[in-house]
Motif scaffolding. Structure first.
Motif, PDB file in Angstrom:
ATOM      1  N   GLN A 100      32.399 -10.719  74.726  1.00  0.00           N
ATOM      2  CA  GLN A 100      31.881  -9.484  74.416  1.00  0.00           C
ATOM      3  C   GLN A 100      30.358  -9.868  74.564  1.00  0.00           C
ATOM      4  OE1 GLN A 100      33.031  -7.911  70.804  1.00  0.00           O
ATOM      5  NE2 GLN A 100      35.027  -7.358  71.414  1.00  0.00           N
ATOM      6  N   GLY A 101      29.673  -8.641  74.804  1.00  0.00           N
ATOM      7  CA  GLY A 101      28.348  -8.547  74.855  1.00  0.00           C
ATOM      8  C   GLY A 101      27.987  -8.666  76.262  1.00  0.00           C
ATOM      9  N   GLY A 102      28.074  -7.651  77.194  1.00  0.00           N
ATOM     10  CA  GLY A 102      28.054  -7.758  78.455  1.00  0.00           C
ATOM     11  C   GLY A 102      29.306  -8.541  79.311  1.00  0.00           C
ATOM     12  N   ARG A 103      30.179  -7.991  78.450  1.00  0.00           N
ATOM     13  CA  ARG A 103      31.651  -8.510  78.962  1.00  0.00           C
ATOM     14  C   ARG A 103      32.179  -7.955  80.318  1.00  0.00           C
ATOM     15  NH1 ARG A 103      36.308  -8.088  75.104  1.00  0.00           N
ATOM     16  NH2 ARG A 103      37.573  -7.344  76.942  1.00  0.00           N
ATOM     17  N   ARG A 104      32.871  -8.793  81.010  1.00  0.00           N
ATOM     18  CA  ARG A 104      33.621  -8.462  82.159  1.00  0.00           C
ATOM     19  C   ARG A 104      35.099  -8.754  82.117  1.00  0.00           C
ATOM     20  NH1 ARG A 104      29.897 -11.154  87.149  1.00  0.00           N
ATOM     21  NH2 ARG A 104      28.268 -10.941  86.023  1.00  0.00           N
ATOM     22  N   GLY A 105      35.919  -8.044  82.508  1.00  0.00           N
ATOM     23  CA  GLY A 105      37.350  -7.795  82.527  1.00  0.00           C
ATOM     24  C   GLY A 105      38.021  -7.633  83.844  1.00  0.00           C
ATOM     25  N   PRO A 106      39.373  -7.444  83.444  1.00  0.00           N
ATOM     26  CA  PRO A 106      40.164  -7.446  84.784  1.00  0.00           C
ATOM     27  C   PRO A 106      40.451  -6.044  85.333  1.00  0.00           C
ATOM     28  CG  PRO A 106      41.522  -7.146  82.605  1.00  0.00           C
ATOM     29  CD  PRO A 106      40.027  -7.296  82.187  1.00  0.00           C
ATOM     30  N   HIS A 107      39.885  -4.839  84.943  1.00  0.00           N
ATOM     31  CA  HIS A 107      39.784  -3.708  85.591  1.00  0.00           C
ATOM     32  C   HIS A 107      38.316  -3.298  85.764  1.00  0.00           C
ATOM     33  CE1 HIS A 107      38.079  -1.531  82.039  1.00  0.00           C
ATOM     34  NE2 HIS A 107      38.189  -0.428  82.809  1.00  0.00           N
ATOM     35  N   PRO A 108      38.119  -2.552  86.879  1.00  0.00           N
ATOM     36  CA  PRO A 108      38.857  -1.676  87.587  1.00  0.00           C
ATOM     37  C   PRO A 108      39.286  -2.322  88.899  1.00  0.00           C
ATOM     38  CG  PRO A 108      36.624  -1.164  87.965  1.00  0.00           C
ATOM     39  CD  PRO A 108      36.576  -2.198  86.963  1.00  0.00           C
ATOM     40  N   HIS A 144      40.804   6.572  77.161  1.00  0.00           N
ATOM     41  CA  HIS A 144      41.312   6.767  75.720  1.00  0.00           C
ATOM     42  C   HIS A 144      40.697   5.829  74.686  1.00  0.00           C
ATOM     43  CE1 HIS A 144      43.805   8.419  72.863  1.00  0.00           C
ATOM     44  NE2 HIS A 144      44.573   7.113  72.498  1.00  0.00           N
ATOM     45  N   ARG A 145      40.511   4.507  74.943  1.00  0.00           N
ATOM     46  CA  ARG A 145      39.924   3.718  74.143  1.00  0.00           C
ATOM     47  C   ARG A 145      38.668   3.893  73.999  1.00  0.00           C
ATOM     48  NH1 ARG A 145      42.358  -0.979  77.524  1.00  0.00           N
ATOM     49  NH2 ARG A 145      40.186  -1.490  77.684  1.00  0.00           N
ATOM     50  N   ALA A 146      37.806   4.467  74.819  1.00  0.00           N
ATOM     51  CA  ALA A 146      36.430   4.652  74.642  1.00  0.00           C
ATOM     52  C   ALA A 146      36.177   5.747  73.865  1.00  0.00           C
ATOM     53  CB  ALA A 146      35.588   4.810  76.077  1.00  0.00           C
ATOM     54  N   LYS A 147      37.170   7.019  74.111  1.00  0.00           N
ATOM     55  CA  LYS A 147      37.120   8.048  72.994  1.00  0.00           C
ATOM     56  C   LYS A 147      37.438   7.668  71.684  1.00  0.00           C
ATOM     57  CE  LYS A 147      38.966  12.603  72.862  1.00  0.00           C
ATOM     58  NZ  LYS A 147      39.912  13.891  73.288  1.00  0.00           N
ATOM     59  N   LEU A 148      38.343   6.901  71.633  1.00  0.00           N
ATOM     60  CA  LEU A 148      38.678   6.557  70.170  1.00  0.00           C
ATOM     61  C   LEU A 148      37.557   5.734  69.437  1.00  0.00           C
ATOM     62  CD1 LEU A 148      42.391   5.302  70.499  1.00  0.00           C
ATOM     63  CD2 LEU A 148      41.569   7.392  69.152  1.00  0.00           C
ATOM     64  N   ALA A 149      36.879   4.761  70.429  1.00  0.00           N
ATOM     65  CA  ALA A 149      35.796   3.962  69.862  1.00  0.00           C
ATOM     66  C   ALA A 149      34.705   4.734  69.357  1.00  0.00           C
ATOM     67  CB  ALA A 149      35.571   2.710  70.548  1.00  0.00           C
ATOM     68  N   THR A 150      34.332   5.659  70.288  1.00  0.00           N
ATOM     69  CA  THR A 150      33.215   6.581  69.993  1.00  0.00           C
ATOM     70  C   THR A 150      33.366   7.516  69.027  1.00  0.00           C
ATOM     71  OG1 THR A 150      33.566   8.149  71.642  1.00  0.00           O
ATOM     72  CG2 THR A 150      32.255   6.646  72.066  1.00  0.00           C
ATOM     73  N   ALA A 151      34.711   8.192  68.410  1.00  0.00           N
ATOM     74  CA  ALA A 151      35.072   8.937  67.475  1.00  0.00           C
ATOM     75  C   ALA A 151      34.920   8.136  66.058  1.00  0.00           C
ATOM     76  CB  ALA A 151      36.432   9.590  67.744  1.00  0.00           C
ATOM     77  N   LYS A 204      26.801   0.043  73.634  1.00  0.00           N
ATOM     78  CA  LYS A 204      27.382  -1.526  73.968  1.00  0.00           C
ATOM     79  C   LYS A 204      28.181  -1.651  72.927  1.00  0.00           C
ATOM     80  CE  LYS A 204      23.488  -3.427  76.318  1.00  0.00           C
ATOM     81  NZ  LYS A 204      22.360  -4.659  76.177  1.00  0.00           N
ATOM     82  N   GLN A 205      28.007  -1.322  71.458  1.00  0.00           N
ATOM     83  CA  GLN A 205      28.859  -1.490  70.397  1.00  0.00           C
ATOM     84  C   GLN A 205      30.091  -0.689  70.758  1.00  0.00           C
ATOM     85  OE1 GLN A 205      27.354  -0.361  66.657  1.00  0.00           O
ATOM     86  NE2 GLN A 205      29.381  -0.613  65.804  1.00  0.00           N
ATOM     87  N   ALA A 206      30.203   0.642  71.165  1.00  0.00           N
ATOM     88  CA  ALA A 206      31.346   1.324  71.491  1.00  0.00           C
ATOM     89  C   ALA A 206      32.148   0.664  72.392  1.00  0.00           C
ATOM     90  CB  ALA A 206      30.846   2.584  71.824  1.00  0.00           C
ATOM     91  N   ASN A 207      31.608   0.384  73.677  1.00  0.00           N
ATOM     92  CA  ASN A 207      32.570  -0.495  74.647  1.00  0.00           C
ATOM     93  C   ASN A 207      33.090  -1.691  74.041  1.00  0.00           C
ATOM     94  OD1 ASN A 207      32.183   1.135  77.407  1.00  0.00           O
ATOM     95  ND2 ASN A 207      30.238   1.590  76.177  1.00  0.00           N
ATOM     96  N   ASP A 208      32.227  -2.538  73.409  1.00  0.00           N
ATOM     97  CA  ASP A 208      32.673  -3.796  72.774  1.00  0.00           C
ATOM     98  C   ASP A 208      33.921  -3.535  71.844  1.00  0.00           C
ATOM     99  OD1 ASP A 208      31.014  -5.252  74.232  1.00  0.00           O
ATOM    100  OD2 ASP A 208      29.537  -5.686  72.476  1.00  0.00           O
ATOM    101  N   THR A 209      33.759  -2.351  71.050  1.00  0.00           N
ATOM    102  CA  THR A 209      34.849  -2.124  70.024  1.00  0.00           C
ATOM    103  C   THR A 209      36.153  -1.763  70.760  1.00  0.00           C
ATOM    104  OG1 THR A 209      33.178  -1.491  68.399  1.00  0.00           O
ATOM    105  CG2 THR A 209      35.333  -0.493  68.366  1.00  0.00           C
ATOM    106  N   ALA A 210      35.905  -0.990  72.000  1.00  0.00           N
ATOM    107  CA  ALA A 210      37.090  -0.251  72.737  1.00  0.00           C
ATOM    108  C   ALA A 210      37.695  -1.504  73.638  1.00  0.00           C
ATOM    109  CB  ALA A 210      36.573   0.641  73.518  1.00  0.00           C
ATOM    110  N   GLY A 211      36.745  -2.740  73.570  1.00  0.00           N
ATOM    111  CA  GLY A 211      37.277  -3.872  74.515  1.00  0.00           C
ATOM    112  C   GLY A 211      37.252  -3.436  76.004  1.00  0.00           C
ATOM    113  N   LEU A 212      36.170  -2.642  76.365  1.00  0.00           N
ATOM    114  CA  LEU A 212      35.854  -2.324  77.634  1.00  0.00           C
ATOM    115  C   LEU A 212      34.727  -3.169  78.297  1.00  0.00           C
ATOM    116  CD1 LEU A 212      35.907   1.492  77.193  1.00  0.00           C
ATOM    117  CD2 LEU A 212      37.843  -0.116  78.118  1.00  0.00           C
TER     118      LEU A 212
END
Length: 115
Positions: free
Chosen positions: A26-34, A47-54, A90-98
Protein backbone atom coordinates in the motif's frame (compact mmCIF):
# COMPACT_ATOMS: atom_id res chain seq x y z
CA UNK A 1 -2.24 27.79 -16.45
CA UNK A 2 -5.65 26.81 -15.09
CA UNK A 3 -6.06 27.12 -11.32
CA UNK A 4 -8.45 25.07 -9.20
CA UNK A 5 -11.49 26.82 -7.73
CA UNK A 6 -10.56 27.11 -4.03
CA UNK A 7 -14.20 27.71 -3.03
CA UNK A 8 -14.99 24.04 -3.84
CA UNK A 9 -13.44 20.79 -2.60
CA UNK A 10 -10.44 19.57 -4.57
CA UNK A 11 -10.92 17.32 -7.57
CA UNK A 12 -8.28 14.60 -7.47
CA UNK A 13 -7.52 12.01 -10.09
CA UNK A 14 -6.35 8.46 -9.36
CA UNK A 15 -4.28 7.17 -12.28
CA UNK A 16 -3.38 3.56 -12.98
CA UNK A 17 -1.37 2.85 -16.11
CA UNK A 18 -1.80 -0.85 -16.60
CA UNK A 19 0.93 -2.45 -18.73
CA UNK A 20 3.33 -4.65 -16.81
CA UNK A 21 2.01 -3.89 -13.34
CA UNK A 22 3.24 -5.96 -10.42
CA UNK A 23 1.76 -6.30 -6.92
CA UNK A 24 3.15 -3.75 -4.49
CA UNK A 25 2.47 -2.76 -0.90
CA UNK A 26 0.00 0.00 0.00
CA UNK A 27 0.98 3.60 -0.56
CA UNK A 28 1.40 3.92 -4.31
CA UNK A 29 0.30 0.32 -4.72
CA UNK A 30 -0.04 -1.50 -7.98
CA UNK A 31 -2.27 -4.46 -8.50
CA UNK A 32 -3.71 -6.97 -10.91
CA UNK A 33 -6.27 -4.70 -12.55
CA UNK A 34 -7.00 -3.24 -15.02
CA UNK A 35 -4.79 -5.34 -17.39
CA UNK A 36 -7.24 -7.84 -18.84
CA UNK A 37 -9.80 -6.73 -16.27
CA UNK A 38 -13.36 -7.77 -16.81
CA UNK A 39 -16.31 -5.42 -16.56
CA UNK A 40 -17.28 -7.20 -13.32
CA UNK A 41 -13.83 -6.53 -11.83
CA UNK A 42 -13.98 -2.86 -12.76
CA UNK A 43 -17.48 -2.57 -11.28
CA UNK A 44 -16.27 -4.30 -8.12
CA UNK A 45 -13.40 -1.80 -7.83
CA UNK A 46 -15.83 1.11 -8.26
CA UNK A 47 -18.11 -0.39 -5.60
CA UNK A 48 -15.18 -0.75 -3.15
CA UNK A 49 -14.17 2.88 -3.79
CA UNK A 50 -17.74 4.02 -3.13
CA UNK A 51 -17.86 2.08 0.16
CA UNK A 52 -14.46 3.37 1.32
CA UNK A 53 -15.33 6.99 0.57
CA UNK A 54 -18.71 6.63 2.32
CA UNK A 55 -16.94 5.26 5.42
CA UNK A 56 -14.44 8.13 5.39
CA UNK A 57 -17.21 10.70 4.96
CA UNK A 58 -19.16 9.18 7.86
CA UNK A 59 -15.99 9.38 9.98
CA UNK A 60 -15.59 13.10 9.21
CA UNK A 61 -13.34 13.21 6.12
CA UNK A 62 -15.57 14.07 3.16
CA UNK A 63 -14.33 12.13 0.10
CA UNK A 64 -16.54 11.31 -2.89
CA UNK A 65 -15.83 8.87 -5.72
CA UNK A 66 -17.29 10.76 -8.72
CA UNK A 67 -16.54 8.59 -11.76
CA UNK A 68 -14.05 6.28 -13.45
CA UNK A 69 -12.93 6.09 -17.06
CA UNK A 70 -11.04 3.08 -18.38
CA UNK A 71 -9.20 3.66 -21.67
CA UNK A 72 -9.16 0.18 -23.16
CA UNK A 73 -6.69 1.05 -25.92
CA UNK A 74 -4.20 2.46 -23.42
CA UNK A 75 -5.04 0.05 -20.59
CA UNK A 76 -5.22 3.09 -18.30
CA UNK A 77 -7.84 3.89 -15.68
CA UNK A 78 -8.67 7.42 -14.48
CA UNK A 79 -10.86 7.77 -11.38
CA UNK A 80 -12.10 11.20 -10.31
CA UNK A 81 -12.60 11.93 -6.61
CA UNK A 82 -13.65 15.02 -4.68
CA UNK A 83 -11.96 15.52 -1.34
CA UNK A 84 -9.91 17.74 0.95
CA UNK A 85 -6.45 16.46 -0.05
CA UNK A 86 -4.38 13.99 -2.03
CA UNK A 87 -3.71 12.14 1.24
CA UNK A 88 -7.44 11.65 1.85
CA UNK A 89 -7.92 10.18 -1.64
CA UNK A 90 -4.85 7.94 -1.14
CA UNK A 91 -6.35 6.73 2.14
CA UNK A 92 -9.69 5.95 0.44
CA UNK A 93 -7.97 3.96 -2.30
CA UNK A 94 -5.73 2.11 0.17
CA UNK A 95 -8.76 1.28 2.32
CA UNK A 96 -10.58 -0.04 -0.75
CA UNK A 97 -7.51 -2.04 -1.79
CA UNK A 98 -7.32 -0.23 -5.12
CA UNK A 99 -4.02 0.17 -6.97
CA UNK A 100 -2.74 3.49 -8.29
CA UNK A 101 0.32 4.97 -9.91
CA UNK A 102 -0.31 8.48 -8.62
CA UNK A 103 -2.98 10.81 -7.32
CA UNK A 104 -2.94 14.33 -8.72
CA UNK A 105 -5.02 17.51 -8.53
CA UNK A 106 -7.44 17.83 -11.45
CA UNK A 107 -9.38 20.70 -13.00
CA UNK A 108 -12.71 19.95 -14.68
CA UNK A 109 -13.83 21.99 -17.68
CA UNK A 110 -17.26 21.13 -19.09
CA UNK A 111 -18.26 22.24 -22.57
CA UNK A 112 -21.62 23.41 -21.21
CA UNK A 113 -19.79 25.85 -18.91
CA UNK A 114 -18.03 27.59 -21.79
CA UNK A 115 -19.43 30.73 -23.39
Amino acid sequence: MISPDRSRPNLLLRVLAAPGLQERSQGGRRGPHPPGATTEQLLDAAHRAKLATAQMTAAGTPVTDLRSTFLTGDQTCYCLFEGPSEQAVKQANDTAGLPYERIVLAVHVAAKDLA
